[in-house]
Design an enzyme around this catalytic site. Structure first.
Site, PDB file in Angstrom:
ATOM      1  N   TYR A  28       0.792  -1.232   0.000  1.00  0.00           N
ATOM      2  CA  TYR A  28       0.000   0.000   0.000  1.00  0.00           C
ATOM      3  C   TYR A  28       0.824   1.281   0.000  1.00  0.00           C
ATOM      4  O   TYR A  28       0.241   2.368  -0.040  1.00  0.00           O
ATOM      5  CB  TYR A  28      -0.937  -0.004   1.219  1.00  0.00           C
ATOM      6  CG  TYR A  28      -1.843  -1.218   1.256  1.00  0.00           C
ATOM      7  CD1 TYR A  28      -2.797  -1.414   0.263  1.00  0.00           C
ATOM      8  CD2 TYR A  28      -1.726  -2.179   2.256  1.00  0.00           C
ATOM      9  CE1 TYR A  28      -3.623  -2.525   0.274  1.00  0.00           C
ATOM     10  CE2 TYR A  28      -2.556  -3.303   2.277  1.00  0.00           C
ATOM     11  CZ  TYR A  28      -3.501  -3.467   1.284  1.00  0.00           C
ATOM     12  OH  TYR A  28      -4.314  -4.569   1.296  1.00  0.00           O
ATOM     13  N   ASN A  79     -12.800   2.226  -4.120  1.00  0.00           N
ATOM     14  CA  ASN A  79     -11.935   1.183  -3.581  1.00  0.00           C
ATOM     15  C   ASN A  79     -12.585   0.721  -2.279  1.00  0.00           C
ATOM     16  O   ASN A  79     -12.369   1.303  -1.223  1.00  0.00           O
ATOM     17  CB  ASN A  79     -10.535   1.740  -3.321  1.00  0.00           C
ATOM     18  CG  ASN A  79      -9.609   0.677  -2.753  1.00  0.00           C
ATOM     19  OD1 ASN A  79     -10.043  -0.420  -2.397  1.00  0.00           O
ATOM     20  ND2 ASN A  79      -8.321   1.002  -2.659  1.00  0.00           N
ATOM     21  N   HIS A  85     -14.451  -8.102  -2.059  1.00  0.00           N
ATOM     22  CA  HIS A  85     -14.352  -9.535  -2.317  1.00  0.00           C
ATOM     23  C   HIS A  85     -15.590 -10.313  -1.910  1.00  0.00           C
ATOM     24  O   HIS A  85     -15.723 -11.477  -2.271  1.00  0.00           O
ATOM     25  CB  HIS A  85     -13.113 -10.089  -1.595  1.00  0.00           C
ATOM     26  CG  HIS A  85     -11.876  -9.271  -1.844  1.00  0.00           C
ATOM     27  ND1 HIS A  85     -11.386  -9.044  -3.111  1.00  0.00           N
ATOM     28  CD2 HIS A  85     -11.049  -8.584  -1.003  1.00  0.00           C
ATOM     29  CE1 HIS A  85     -10.313  -8.268  -3.033  1.00  0.00           C
ATOM     30  NE2 HIS A  85     -10.083  -7.971  -1.769  1.00  0.00           N
ATOM     31  N   ASP A  92     -25.107  -4.569  -4.904  1.00  0.00           N
ATOM     32  CA  ASP A  92     -26.481  -4.185  -5.253  1.00  0.00           C
ATOM     33  C   ASP A  92     -26.661  -2.671  -5.207  1.00  0.00           C
ATOM     34  O   ASP A  92     -27.323  -2.094  -6.066  1.00  0.00           O
ATOM     35  CB  ASP A  92     -27.479  -4.861  -4.305  1.00  0.00           C
ATOM     36  CG  ASP A  92     -27.678  -6.346  -4.624  1.00  0.00           C
ATOM     37  OD1 ASP A  92     -27.232  -6.794  -5.695  1.00  0.00           O
ATOM     38  OD2 ASP A  92     -28.285  -7.051  -3.790  1.00  0.00           O
ATOM     39  N   HIS A 105      -7.736  -0.680  -6.854  1.00  0.00           N
ATOM     40  CA  HIS A 105      -7.015  -1.254  -5.714  1.00  0.00           C
ATOM     41  C   HIS A 105      -5.569  -0.795  -5.800  1.00  0.00           C
ATOM     42  O   HIS A 105      -4.955  -0.893  -6.875  1.00  0.00           O
ATOM     43  CB  HIS A 105      -7.088  -2.780  -5.724  1.00  0.00           C
ATOM     44  CG  HIS A 105      -8.499  -3.258  -5.675  1.00  0.00           C
ATOM     45  ND1 HIS A 105      -9.248  -3.173  -4.523  1.00  0.00           N
ATOM     46  CD2 HIS A 105      -9.315  -3.723  -6.640  1.00  0.00           C
ATOM     47  CE1 HIS A 105     -10.470  -3.601  -4.793  1.00  0.00           C
ATOM     48  NE2 HIS A 105     -10.536  -3.933  -6.066  1.00  0.00           N
ATOM     49  N   SER A 107      -3.045  -2.203  -4.302  1.00  0.00           N
ATOM     50  CA  SER A 107      -2.163  -3.373  -4.422  1.00  0.00           C
ATOM     51  C   SER A 107      -2.598  -4.239  -5.601  1.00  0.00           C
ATOM     52  O   SER A 107      -3.691  -4.061  -6.158  1.00  0.00           O
ATOM     53  CB  SER A 107      -2.220  -4.187  -3.120  1.00  0.00           C
ATOM     54  OG  SER A 107      -3.497  -4.768  -2.966  1.00  0.00           O
ATOM     55  N   ARG A 116      -8.444 -12.631  -2.707  1.00  0.00           N
ATOM     56  CA  ARG A 116      -8.460 -11.245  -3.191  1.00  0.00           C
ATOM     57  C   ARG A 116      -8.688 -11.168  -4.705  1.00  0.00           C
ATOM     58  O   ARG A 116      -8.884 -10.087  -5.256  1.00  0.00           O
ATOM     59  CB  ARG A 116      -7.148 -10.535  -2.852  1.00  0.00           C
ATOM     60  CG  ARG A 116      -6.970 -10.266  -1.380  1.00  0.00           C
ATOM     61  CD  ARG A 116      -5.746  -9.412  -1.139  1.00  0.00           C
ATOM     62  NE  ARG A 116      -5.226  -9.629   0.196  1.00  0.00           N
ATOM     63  CZ  ARG A 116      -5.608  -8.951   1.288  1.00  0.00           C
ATOM     64  NH1 ARG A 116      -6.492  -7.994   1.197  1.00  0.00           N
ATOM     65  NH2 ARG A 116      -5.073  -9.229   2.458  1.00  0.00           N
TER      66      ARG A 116
HETATM   67  C1  DQA Z   1      -7.300  -3.107  -1.423  1.00  0.00           C
HETATM   68  C2  DQA Z   1      -7.115  -4.607  -1.615  1.00  0.00           C
HETATM   69  C3  DQA Z   1      -8.040  -5.404  -0.724  1.00  0.00           C
HETATM   70  O1  DQA Z   1      -7.843  -6.797  -0.925  1.00  0.00           O
HETATM   71  C4  DQA Z   1      -7.759  -5.078   0.726  1.00  0.00           C
HETATM   72  O2  DQA Z   1      -8.640  -5.784   1.561  1.00  0.00           O
HETATM   73  C5  DQA Z   1      -7.752  -3.621   1.009  1.00  0.00           C
HETATM   74  C6  DQA Z   1      -7.184  -2.704   0.037  1.00  0.00           C
HETATM   75  C7  DQA Z   1      -6.263  -2.298  -2.208  1.00  0.00           C
HETATM   76  O3  DQA Z   1      -6.436  -1.092  -2.334  1.00  0.00           O
HETATM   77  O4  DQA Z   1      -5.270  -2.873  -2.661  1.00  0.00           O
HETATM   78  O5  DQA Z   1      -8.152  -3.197   2.082  1.00  0.00           O
HETATM   79  O6  DQA Z   1      -8.579  -2.735  -1.891  1.00  0.00           O
END
Ligand code: DQA
Length: 150
Positions: A28, A79, A85, A92, A105, A107, A116
């Site tokens: 991150y 995000n 997930h 919805d 995301h 990451s 993920r």
């Molecule tokens: C995330 C990826 C998700 O899997 C994770 O739970 C996050 C951040 C990302 O920005 O990479 O909290 O959304």
């Protein structure tokens, strides 16, 4: 006739994203959410977009915020963190908005734990941007601009 610029983008962050700066930096980076939002808002401005930011750790609040967007936003960059997930409630609610949306995301979710790799909102979104760090938001804006019909 009223002129409607259709440039209002709601940038929505979900669970644990307020903890950026304390989370695993290999995934991150080091920016806090405030720093990230400052960067995002400048980049959006360069593209002629007006951003509004929302964060919550409460799933129901995220859902209700989506419900309230009618007439207030022209597109969504979201995000949802881990909710991505598994939250069919957020899925919805996103569908109800009917707004063009891009999922971001920080990451690279495709190359982490298998759970993920699943996104329950993916097919409602114009695109998913992952693994690009803060840059991913600019890519999301570039993807959403042609859909705004300006
Ligand atoms: C995330 C990826 C998700 O899997 C994770 O739970 C996050 C951040 C990302 O920005 O990479 O909290 O959304």
């Amino acid at each position: 006739m009223t002129f409607s610029p259709r440039n209002r983008i709601e940038v929505m962050h979900g669970v644990n994203l307020d903890q950026l700066g304390r989370r695993a930096s290999e995934h991150y980076g080091d920016m806090t959410l405030t720093e990230l939002e400052t960067r995002i808002s400048t980049e959006a401005g360069d593209l002629g977009l007006l951003t509004r930011f929302f964060h919550t750790n409460q799933e129901g609040d995220f859902v209700e915020h989506l419900h309230r967007l009618e007439g207030l936003a022209d597109g969504i960059v979201l995000n949802p963190g881990a909710w991505t997930h598994y939250s069919y409630a957020i899925r919805d609610a996103l569908e109800i908005t009917g707004l063009p949306a891009v999922e971001v995301h920080l990451s690279d979710v495709q190359h982490r734990e298998p759970w993920r790799r699943v996104s329950v909102i993916e097919d409602l979104c114009l695109a998913t941007v992952s693994g690009e760090g803060p840059e991913g938001y600019r890519l999301a804006f570039e993807r959403i601009v042609p859909e705004l019909g300006r």
